[in-house]
Write a protein that holds these residues in place. Structure first.
Motif, PDB file in Angstrom:
ATOM      1  N   CYS A  47     -45.066 -24.283 -48.398  1.00 25.59           N
ATOM      2  CA  CYS A  47     -44.401 -23.279 -49.234  1.00 25.59           C
ATOM      3  C   CYS A  47     -45.334 -22.611 -50.239  1.00 25.59           C
ATOM      4  N   CYS A 104     -41.611 -19.589 -56.962  1.00 27.29           N
ATOM      5  CA  CYS A 104     -42.847 -19.323 -56.223  1.00 27.29           C
ATOM      6  C   CYS A 104     -43.888 -18.644 -57.106  1.00 27.29           C
ATOM      7  N   ILE A 135     -44.302 -18.837 -50.109  1.00 30.57           N
ATOM      8  CA  ILE A 135     -42.993 -18.413 -49.630  1.00 30.57           C
ATOM      9  C   ILE A 135     -42.103 -18.025 -50.807  1.00 30.57           C
ATOM     10  N   CYS A 136     -41.529 -16.828 -50.752  1.00 30.88           N
ATOM     11  CA  CYS A 136     -40.526 -16.380 -51.726  1.00 30.88           C
ATOM     12  C   CYS A 136     -39.197 -16.311 -50.988  1.00 30.88           C
ATOM     13  N   ARG A 137     -38.333 -17.304 -51.237  1.00 31.37           N
ATOM     14  CA  ARG A 137     -37.072 -17.321 -50.489  1.00 31.37           C
ATOM     15  C   ARG A 137     -36.065 -16.316 -51.050  1.00 31.37           C
ATOM     16  N   CYS A 138     -36.315 -15.825 -52.268  1.00 27.62           N
ATOM     17  CA  CYS A 138     -35.460 -14.740 -52.774  1.00 27.62           C
ATOM     18  C   CYS A 138     -35.843 -13.432 -52.066  1.00 27.62           C
ATOM     19  N   THR A 139     -36.901 -13.486 -51.272  1.00 27.40           N
ATOM     20  CA  THR A 139     -37.388 -12.365 -50.452  1.00 27.40           C
ATOM     21  C   THR A 139     -37.725 -11.147 -51.288  1.00 27.40           C
TER      22      THR A 139
ATOM     23  N   HIS C 203     -30.260 -22.521 -46.230  1.00 24.97           N
ATOM     24  CA  HIS C 203     -30.709 -21.633 -47.313  1.00 24.97           C
ATOM     25  C   HIS C 203     -32.199 -21.804 -47.583  1.00 24.97           C
ATOM     26  N   ALA C 204     -32.688 -23.043 -47.441  1.00 23.21           N
ATOM     27  CA  ALA C 204     -34.090 -23.367 -47.710  1.00 23.21           C
ATOM     28  C   ALA C 204     -34.577 -22.790 -49.039  1.00 23.21           C
ATOM     29  N   PRO C 205     -33.915 -23.105 -50.143  1.00 25.70           N
ATOM     30  CA  PRO C 205     -34.435 -22.658 -51.438  1.00 25.70           C
ATOM     31  C   PRO C 205     -35.810 -23.281 -51.672  1.00 25.70           C
ATOM     32  N   THR C 206     -36.675 -22.564 -52.367  1.00 28.89           N
ATOM     33  CA  THR C 206     -38.020 -23.101 -52.586  1.00 28.89           C
ATOM     34  C   THR C 206     -37.963 -24.367 -53.439  1.00 28.89           C
ATOM     35  N   GLY C 257     -33.803 -20.792 -56.625  1.00 30.60           N
ATOM     36  CA  GLY C 257     -33.257 -20.337 -55.335  1.00 30.60           C
ATOM     37  C   GLY C 257     -32.026 -21.158 -54.999  1.00 30.60           C
TER      38      GLY C 257
END
Lengths: 162, 276, 456
Positions: A47, A104, A135-139, C203-206, C257
């Motif tokens: 990540c 992130c 990785i930025c899961r908030c995109t 969801h795989a939040p960071t 997240g």
């Protein structure tokens, strides 16, 4: 085997710490030295939220035994932040809304710093490649890429983060 | 993991001595990108671990063959242009930060569908120099994979020896994203031609089995033939028909099998269109 | 109207609307000083790790902790016997029942990764090692993973109610009945049928899910948590532990997240209990593997559509049978299915509608909230179905949607009157942005008057 003393330079300061065998740099930074800007996202190297700079190169502190960094230079986000104000990369991330949940961000900012140290004028493609391990899961990638471009501009203009 | 001993030997001698003394219970790791991850999850609980970061095997030298120290990082290999296919393969692996840690030797032990550099090395007919306390031996990489990556007790991988390519090389990693992505399939090809005719063909596939594998039937079909639309399609078809790829989180076996054909066609076409 | 607000904003008549405002939490984020749950450390803090089921469905015959207890640093174990009200359901707070999910498994496990016992140790390494040394005596049971298989007679029974579906006011599904679909089908020129499936999505939040609970000198417990729903967590924890709400002090708001993945109440009750039982601070944070395996994903759904359509494109009847794979327990799925039933006919006005929406229990990881859950999957299916209808009737995909679009004042199948509808205007704007030229008669339509003309 008992703990060992490990000495390294953390954000410019000589640092000595007792570590149990195979303790990761991530755990030493966060739990023993209170440097919690280095995050814990996956502990699988997937990540990038635990990214630190080792002699200026981005590495993943979750996979790095602390003993391996003896005698070397470690930089965390705490070391990038000036006494007052923000580093130009931090300023660009703030101004361009390149932070959402913030998890992130420390790794993303350190990777950006390392990229711009090597390549002050990266293309969009080079930015995408460089940050692909963060990785930025908030995109929020579009805002992040724009922030990296803005940071490159600011650094070129000689702004030193004050 | 409650590790009692973590060793960081300062030389190869010291490392093989430790390995001989401690036996198979000593977990050996180089960059740590495979072993540390498994220990962090509690899936691997060793008592004693040896790290190889300081044994001095992290250089690339050229002396007839290219010799890559086992603990050379993927970043170092990516920045070394002596064999373009190898630097390209190294750069295609994982992310910048991971490449700064992961090693070429470690990549040979990476589980499917990882092992991009290993795939290129297999296509280049690389050998492994393996040492123990009493001496050394040279082992073809293909044999190492055929033996399911098992070395003899007490042995350490010291270097990877790569003969200079005699023909054209093309490396193609096909993943789900542009960067930092595990392989759906990776294909590395080394084709030598004399005029129109293929004189030697070495094609390595990854993502299709437990280790990188050579596409022997496709190679055999190409040798003695010219590269053209017909021979390329037939070879790609043969390669796809002889694999039974696994399904995982990256891709289904069904999809991988079809992509072997598609990507190999592209790789061979690229070679056909290149200047020899 | 809306455009007016935006015009004023563009003229900088507002300080906030239409303006970029610096993020309140932005400085903390870019300096790495924002404190997330994982950053909370206390001296003497214990680490909690779960013993989890390695199989999807089994009877628990016995658990042997003897080897685990010998691990240096082991402190204690918690089982279901330690939990005051072990069986709960999150939405009891809004009257959903019955309670169905154990905090720690009692005599059965119903999904792979289900928590069976909590190990407390001085270090995370010791906790992991002790977990690995627990011996489980499990008797595997047949498992069911498909929603329709689960509803067949003779299927393995997952839920303690004896049926593999959530009961809605005595019915086996959430039902919507509007008009007469059979009459609609009889009248239709075309019947368009299709089945749509979606897969679970993590969801795989960071930042993984977790919390830290710390007993205070005044007898309260402070709980730092990354929940998205602080009072859901507090109230459920108090109910599970049978303590007054004011004994708990929940601290949250910083979420690395979530996307819906952090509204379940999974880590707080057991961690708070552990802190109360040991008198020490306790940290329980999922590993990435746990986050992937046991945190609730978006459920998998199956949706079956049968539509009666006229040659001119009007949909005159729509029958939908849908199934949510809730996994082994309720969590938020009974609510999701109700929300789904209100939306699954789509933003279209259809005179005859028949909906059977099922909340089905299987041996999958329990599903839960995820950005529009229940509705997102419906939208996916509806719009594919609309394209299929367009192709069947021979109209273009825009026209079929404009013809059937709902308007202000239309009665929805669940008897709500549509208000503030701008579907047609939204499609007109979308076409413009996409560079698609709509024909005049579609551009003349609006959401206020089905017969055309302009509204004021």
């Amino acid at each position: 085997m008992a703990s060992k003393v490990v000495s390294f330079t953390l954000n410019g300061r000589e640092t000595e710490v007792m570590v149990k065998p195979l303790t990761t740099l991530q755990v030493v930074l966060r739990e023993q030295l209170g440097h919690t800007a280095t995050k814990t996202g996956c502990r699988q190297g997937g990540c990038g939220s635990c990214t630190v700079l080792l002699n200026g190169e981005p590495v993943l502190s979750c996979l790095l035994p602390a003993e391996d960094v003896a005698g070397q230079q470690v930089t965390t986000l705490e070391g990038l932040t000036p006494i007052d104000g923000l580093h130009p990369v931090q300023r660009a991330f703030f101004d361009h809304y390149a932070v959402q949940c913030g998890y992130c961000s420390p790794g993303m900012i350190l990777t950006t710093k390392a990229l711009l140290d090597r390549n002050p004028t990266p293309s969009r493609e080079e930015i995408v490649e460089a940050i692909s391990g963060n990785i930025c899961r908030c995109t929020g990638y579009t805002a992040i890429i724009e922030a990296v471009e803005a940071a490159a501009q600011a650094l070129k203009g000689g702004q030193n983060g004050r | 993991m409650i590790v009692k001993d973590y060793f960081l030997p300062e030389s190869l001698d010291e490392a093989v001595t430790l390995l001989a003394e401690r036996g198979p219970d000593l977990l050996v790791m180089a960059g740590g990108t495979i072993a540390m991850m498994r220990m962090n999850e509690g899936h691997l609980l060793p008592d004693q671990v040896m790290g190889l970061r300081r044994v001095g095997l992290d250089a690339i030298t050229i002396n007839g063959k290219l010799s890559i120290g086992a603990t050379t990082t993927l970043s170092t290999l990516a920045n070394n242009e002596s064999v373009p296919m190898l630097s390209q393969a190294a750069r295609s692996a994982a992310s910048w930060s991971l490449r700064n840690m992961a090693t070429v030797g470690g990549n040979l032990f990476a589980r499917n569908p990882y092992g991009d550099v290993a795939t290129a090395l297999l296509a280049l007919n690389a050998d492994l120099r393996v040492i123990n306390r009493n001496g050394e031996r040279v082992l073809p990489l293909a044999d190492f994979f055929a033996a399911n990556r098992q070395l003899e007790p007490g042995e350490l991988l010291a270097d990877i020896l790569v003969p200079p390519p005699t023909g054209q090389t093309v490396y193609h990693k096909f993943g789900r994203r542009a960067y930092n992505t595990p392989a759906v399939v990776t294909i590395a090809a080394h084709i030598t031609r004399d005029g129109d005719s293929v004189t030697a063909a070495s094609i390595a596939l990854n993502g299709v089995a437990a280790t990188p594998v050579r596409a022997i039937p496709a190679e055999k079909m190409l040798v003695g033939q010219p590269l053209n639309g017909e021979t390329i399609t037939a070879a790609a078809q043969a390669a796809a028909e002889t694999v039974d790829p696994p399904s995982d989180a990256v891709a289904s076996g069904w999809y991988r099998q079809r992509m072997v054909r598609v990507i190999l066609e592209r790789v061979l076409t690229q070679i056909m269109e290149q200047e020899q | 109207m809306g455009a007016n607000v935006l015009e004023k904003a563009a003229e900088k008549k507002y300080r906030v609307v239409g303006q970029s405002v610096p993020r309140r939490d932005g400085m903390g984020h870019v300096t790495g000083t924002t404190k997330f749950v994982g950053d909370v450390h206390y001296p003497g803090m214990l680490h909690l790790k779960m013993v989890r089921s390695p199989v999807p469905h089994a009877k628990i015959n016995g658990i042997d902790f003897s080897e685990a207890e010998k691990v240096p640093g082991f402190v204690r174990v918690l089982t279901h016997r330690d939990v005051p009200k072990n069986i709960y359901t999150i939405l009891c707070l809004i009257g959903v029942g019955p309670d169905d999910e154990p905090v720690l498994a009692v005599d059965k496990v119903r999904y792979q990764g289900e928590p069976i016992a909590a190990i407390l140790a001085e270090t995370e390494e010791a906790a992991l090692e002790a977990v690995a040394k627990v011996k489980l005596d499990l008797e595997e049971l047949p498992a069911v993973f498909d929603v329709e298989e689960a509803l067949k007679p003779g299927a393995p029974i997952v839920a303690d109610t004896g049926v593999n579906y959530f009961i809605y006011e005595g019915h086996h599904c959430r039902r919507v009945r509007y008009g007469d679909v059979e009459a609609g089908f009889a009248q239709a020129d075309f019947i368009v049928e299709e089945t749509y499936n979606t897969k679970p999505i993590e969801h795989a939040p960071t930042e993984t899910t977790g919390c830290v609970a710390k007993p205070e000198a005044d007898g309260r417990v402070t709980v730092h948590t990354n929940t998205q729903a602080l009072y859901f967590s507090l109230d459920n924890t108090a109910l599970i532990l049978q303590v007054p709400f004011q004994k708990l002090h929940f601290v949250g708001g910083t979420v690395g997240g979530g996307f819906g993945g952090k509204v379940d109440v999974i880590t707080e009750p057991i961690t708070t209990l552990a802190a109360m039982k040991t008198g020490r601070p306790v940290k329980f944070i999922y590993s990435r593997a746990e986050e992937m395996q046991v945190s609730s994903p978006r459920s998998a759904w199956r949706l079956k559509y049968k539509d009666g359509v006229m040659k001119d494109g009007r949909i005159v009847a729509r029958q939908i049978t849908s199934y949510a794979d809730a996994g082994a327990y309720n969590r938020h799925t009974p609510y999701a299915v109700t929300k789904h039933a209100a939306n699954v006919a789509g933003p279209y006005t259809i005179p005859n509608v028949h909906i059977d929406a099922h909340c089905v229990f299987t041996n999958h990881t329990p599903g839960s909230a995820f950005r529009g859950f229940g509705v997102t999957m419906a939208s996916f299916a509806i719009e594919l179905q609309m394209d299929k209808i367009a192709a069947t009737v021979g109209l273009d995909p825009w026209t079929i949607r404009f013809i059937n679009a709902y308007r202000n004042g239309d009665v929805r199948p669940h008897r709500k009157v549509a208000e503030d509808v701008t579907f047609i205007e939204t499609m007109q704007a979308a076409a413009k942005l996409a560079g698609h030229e709509l024909p005049e008669h579609l551009l003349a339509m609006n959401s206020w008057d089905r017969n055309g003309g302009q509204h004021d």
